[in-house]
Structures are given as structure tokens and as C-alpha cells.
Design a protein around this motif. Structure first.
Motif, PDB file in Angstrom:
ATOM      1  N   TRP A  88       0.805  -1.215   0.000  1.00  0.00           N
ATOM      2  CA  TRP A  88       0.000   0.000   0.000  1.00  0.00           C
ATOM      3  C   TRP A  88       0.843   1.273   0.000  1.00  0.00           C
ATOM      4  CZ3 TRP A  88       0.664   3.032   4.287  1.00  0.00           C
ATOM      5  CH2 TRP A  88       1.043   2.425   5.473  1.00  0.00           C
ATOM      6  N   ALA A  89       1.974   1.279   0.681  1.00  0.00           N
ATOM      7  CA  ALA A  89       2.781   2.503   0.756  1.00  0.00           C
ATOM      8  C   ALA A  89       3.330   2.887  -0.618  1.00  0.00           C
ATOM      9  CB  ALA A  89       3.910   2.336   1.753  1.00  0.00           C
ATOM     10  N   VAL A  90       3.850   1.912  -1.348  1.00  0.00           N
ATOM     11  CA  VAL A  90       4.386   2.190  -2.686  1.00  0.00           C
ATOM     12  C   VAL A  90       3.281   2.717  -3.591  1.00  0.00           C
ATOM     13  CG1 VAL A  90       5.308   1.101  -4.780  1.00  0.00           C
ATOM     14  CG2 VAL A  90       6.292   0.552  -2.554  1.00  0.00           C
ATOM     15  N   GLU A  91       2.123   2.104  -3.528  1.00  0.00           N
ATOM     16  CA  GLU A  91       1.029   2.512  -4.420  1.00  0.00           C
ATOM     17  C   GLU A  91       0.485   3.892  -4.062  1.00  0.00           C
ATOM     18  OE1 GLU A  91       0.719   1.099  -7.124  1.00  0.00           O
ATOM     19  OE2 GLU A  91       1.694  -0.813  -6.702  1.00  0.00           O
ATOM     20  N   ILE A  92       0.458   4.238  -2.782  1.00  0.00           N
ATOM     21  CA  ILE A  92       0.037   5.592  -2.407  1.00  0.00           C
ATOM     22  C   ILE A  92       1.062   6.606  -2.901  1.00  0.00           C
ATOM     23  CG2 ILE A  92      -0.288   7.180  -0.455  1.00  0.00           C
ATOM     24  CD1 ILE A  92      -1.648   4.829   1.018  1.00  0.00           C
ATOM     25  N   GLU A  93       2.345   6.279  -2.763  1.00  0.00           N
ATOM     26  CA  GLU A  93       3.377   7.208  -3.238  1.00  0.00           C
ATOM     27  C   GLU A  93       3.283   7.394  -4.756  1.00  0.00           C
ATOM     28  OE1 GLU A  93       7.297   6.833  -1.619  1.00  0.00           O
ATOM     29  OE2 GLU A  93       6.540   7.432   0.348  1.00  0.00           O
ATOM     30  N   ARG A  94       3.028   6.323  -5.484  1.00  0.00           N
ATOM     31  CA  ARG A  94       2.869   6.428  -6.946  1.00  0.00           C
ATOM     32  C   ARG A  94       1.665   7.288  -7.308  1.00  0.00           C
ATOM     33  NH1 ARG A  94       3.856   0.160  -8.821  1.00  0.00           N
ATOM     34  NH2 ARG A  94       6.116   0.176  -8.529  1.00  0.00           N
ATOM     35  N   ALA A  95       0.548   7.025  -6.641  1.00  0.00           N
ATOM     36  CA  ALA A  95      -0.680   7.780  -6.936  1.00  0.00           C
ATOM     37  C   ALA A  95      -0.507   9.255  -6.589  1.00  0.00           C
ATOM     38  CB  ALA A  95      -1.859   7.179  -6.178  1.00  0.00           C
ATOM     39  N   ALA A  96       0.158   9.527  -5.487  1.00  0.00           N
ATOM     40  CA  ALA A  96       0.380  10.917  -5.081  1.00  0.00           C
ATOM     41  C   ALA A  96       1.275  11.637  -6.082  1.00  0.00           C
ATOM     42  CB  ALA A  96       0.997  10.963  -3.685  1.00  0.00           C
ATOM     43  N   GLU A  97       2.316  10.965  -6.528  1.00  0.00           N
ATOM     44  CA  GLU A  97       3.212  11.569  -7.517  1.00  0.00           C
ATOM     45  C   GLU A  97       2.456  11.865  -8.811  1.00  0.00           C
ATOM     46  OE1 GLU A  97       7.209  10.505 -10.089  1.00  0.00           O
ATOM     47  OE2 GLU A  97       6.877   9.456  -8.195  1.00  0.00           O
ATOM     48  N   ALA A  98       1.639  10.913  -9.256  1.00  0.00           N
ATOM     49  CA  ALA A  98       0.875  11.104 -10.488  1.00  0.00           C
ATOM     50  C   ALA A  98      -0.120  12.263 -10.367  1.00  0.00           C
ATOM     51  CB  ALA A  98       0.139   9.815 -10.858  1.00  0.00           C
ATOM     52  N   ALA A  99      -0.666  12.445  -9.156  1.00  0.00           N
ATOM     53  CA  ALA A  99      -1.643  13.514  -8.929  1.00  0.00           C
ATOM     54  C   ALA A  99      -0.987  14.833  -8.536  1.00  0.00           C
ATOM     55  CB  ALA A  99      -2.632  13.085  -7.847  1.00  0.00           C
ATOM     56  N   GLY A 100       0.311  14.805  -8.306  1.00  0.00           N
ATOM     57  CA  GLY A 100       1.011  16.015  -7.878  1.00  0.00           C
ATOM     58  C   GLY A 100       0.724  16.408  -6.447  1.00  0.00           C
ATOM     59  N   ASN A 101       0.410  15.417  -5.611  1.00  0.00           N
ATOM     60  CA  ASN A 101       0.097  15.660  -4.201  1.00  0.00           C
ATOM     61  C   ASN A 101       1.209  15.121  -3.307  1.00  0.00           C
ATOM     62  OD1 ASN A 101      -2.460  16.740  -4.797  1.00  0.00           O
ATOM     63  ND2 ASN A 101      -3.357  14.691  -4.861  1.00  0.00           N
ATOM     64  N   PRO A 102       1.401  15.718  -2.134  1.00  0.00           N
ATOM     65  CA  PRO A 102       2.358  15.150  -1.186  1.00  0.00           C
ATOM     66  C   PRO A 102       1.868  13.764  -0.716  1.00  0.00           C
ATOM     67  CG  PRO A 102       1.822  17.421  -0.594  1.00  0.00           C
ATOM     68  CD  PRO A 102       0.860  16.993  -1.671  1.00  0.00           C
ATOM     69  N   PRO A 103       2.727  12.754  -0.784  1.00  0.00           N
ATOM     70  CA  PRO A 103       2.301  11.394  -0.443  1.00  0.00           C
ATOM     71  C   PRO A 103       1.729  11.244   0.964  1.00  0.00           C
ATOM     72  CG  PRO A 103       4.432  11.354  -1.518  1.00  0.00           C
ATOM     73  CD  PRO A 103       4.101  12.792  -1.273  1.00  0.00           C
ATOM     74  N   LEU A 104       2.339  11.882   1.950  1.00  0.00           N
ATOM     75  CA  LEU A 104       1.845  11.738   3.314  1.00  0.00           C
ATOM     76  C   LEU A 104       0.470  12.382   3.469  1.00  0.00           C
ATOM     77  CD1 LEU A 104       2.954  10.239   5.717  1.00  0.00           C
ATOM     78  CD2 LEU A 104       3.961  12.362   6.534  1.00  0.00           C
ATOM     79  N   ASP A 105       0.248  13.497   2.770  1.00  0.00           N
ATOM     80  CA  ASP A 105      -1.088  14.117   2.785  1.00  0.00           C
ATOM     81  C   ASP A 105      -2.117  13.165   2.183  1.00  0.00           C
ATOM     82  OD1 ASP A 105       0.076  16.370   3.858  1.00  0.00           O
ATOM     83  OD2 ASP A 105      -0.173  17.607   2.055  1.00  0.00           O
ATOM     84  N   MET A 106      -1.746  12.499   1.076  1.00  0.00           N
ATOM     85  CA  MET A 106      -2.668  11.552   0.459  1.00  0.00           C
ATOM     86  C   MET A 106      -2.956  10.384   1.397  1.00  0.00           C
ATOM     87  SD  MET A 106      -2.523   9.520  -3.172  1.00  0.00           S
ATOM     88  CE  MET A 106      -3.316  10.760  -4.175  1.00  0.00           C
TER      89      MET A 106
END
Length: 127
Positions: A88-106
Motif C-alpha cells: 500500500w505505501a508504494v502505491e500511495i506514493e505512486r498515486a500521489a506523484e501522479a496527482a502532484g500531491n504530497p504522499p503523506l497528505d494523500m
């Protein structure tokens, strides 16, 4: 400064009862707990939390395991049909990067949704 809501204050660790209490504190002071605001580092901290629970005989915390309730809840929200071997952590970081959002905020946004849906489910359960 009247009219401004007072921000929650961090609590001493001995006052935290659950992993969710701990995560609420992490949200208040992320740089104290999570190096570089990395969700991967947070996942490692949560793994350590789980190990400590096991060692000390506390109730097991399974929500954030690789195939635990949070990850199973997460996949459809990230438009994934299957669980990710990366976790889950890797996928949240990928999704956040794609959306231009900070991963921890996501992560915390998703955590809030997960908790809200879970609370609704528990309230709707037959007694």
C-alpha cells in the motif's frame, strides 16, 4: 486571536492507546516520526508498532499489514483491480506523484476515508 480554533496538541506516547491515536500524533508532527515525509517510512514504523504489540502481548494490530484491511480497502480507490505485490505505501506514493500531491497528505486523506467508512460499518452492524 479570538475566533480561531485551537489546534490539537500532541500527547505523550504513554497516553496513546491505539495505532490510530499514534497516527493522529504522526499527523501533527510528521517530521518527528517519518523521515522525508515518506509513506514507505511510515509503513516501516507501523510494522515496528505491530511487532512491538506482538512482543508485549498487546492486541495485534492488523489494519496496516501487507494484505490487511486498509490495503484491501485501498485498491479500488486507486483504481486497481488486484492487490499490489509492492504494498500500500508504494502505491500511495505512486498515486500521489501522479496527482502532484504530497504522499503523506494523500495517506492521511485516505486514512480518514477508511476510518469513516469503517466507523459507519461498525455502527450499522447488527447487535
Amino acid at each position: 486571536m479570538t475566533g480561531m480554533a485551537e489546534l490539537p496538541k500532541p500527547r505523550p506516547l504513554h497516553e496513546l492507546d491505539t495505532v490510530y491515536d499514534f497516527l493522529d500524533d504522526v499527523r501533527l508532527r510528521p517530521s518527528m516520526y517519518v523521515r522525508g515525509s515518506s509513506v514507505l517510512h511510515l509503513q516501516s514504523v507501523l510494522y515496528g508498532y505491530s511487532v512491538a504489540c506482538e512482543i508485549h502481548g498487546a492486541p495485534a494490530m492488523r489494519d496496516f499489514e501487507h494484505f490487511g484491511p486498509f490495503s484491501e480497502w485501498l485498491w479500488p480507490r486507486l483504481d486497481m483491480q488486484h492487490s499490489s505485490p509492492q504494498g500500500w505505501a508504494v502505491e500511495i506514493e505512486r498515486a500521489a506523484e501522479a496527482a502532484g500531491n504530497p504522499p503523506l497528505d494523500m495517506f492521511f486523506h485516505l486514512l480518514d476515508e477508511f476510518r469513516a467508512e469503517r466507523d459507519d460499518t461498525l455502527q450499522d452492524a447488527p447487535r
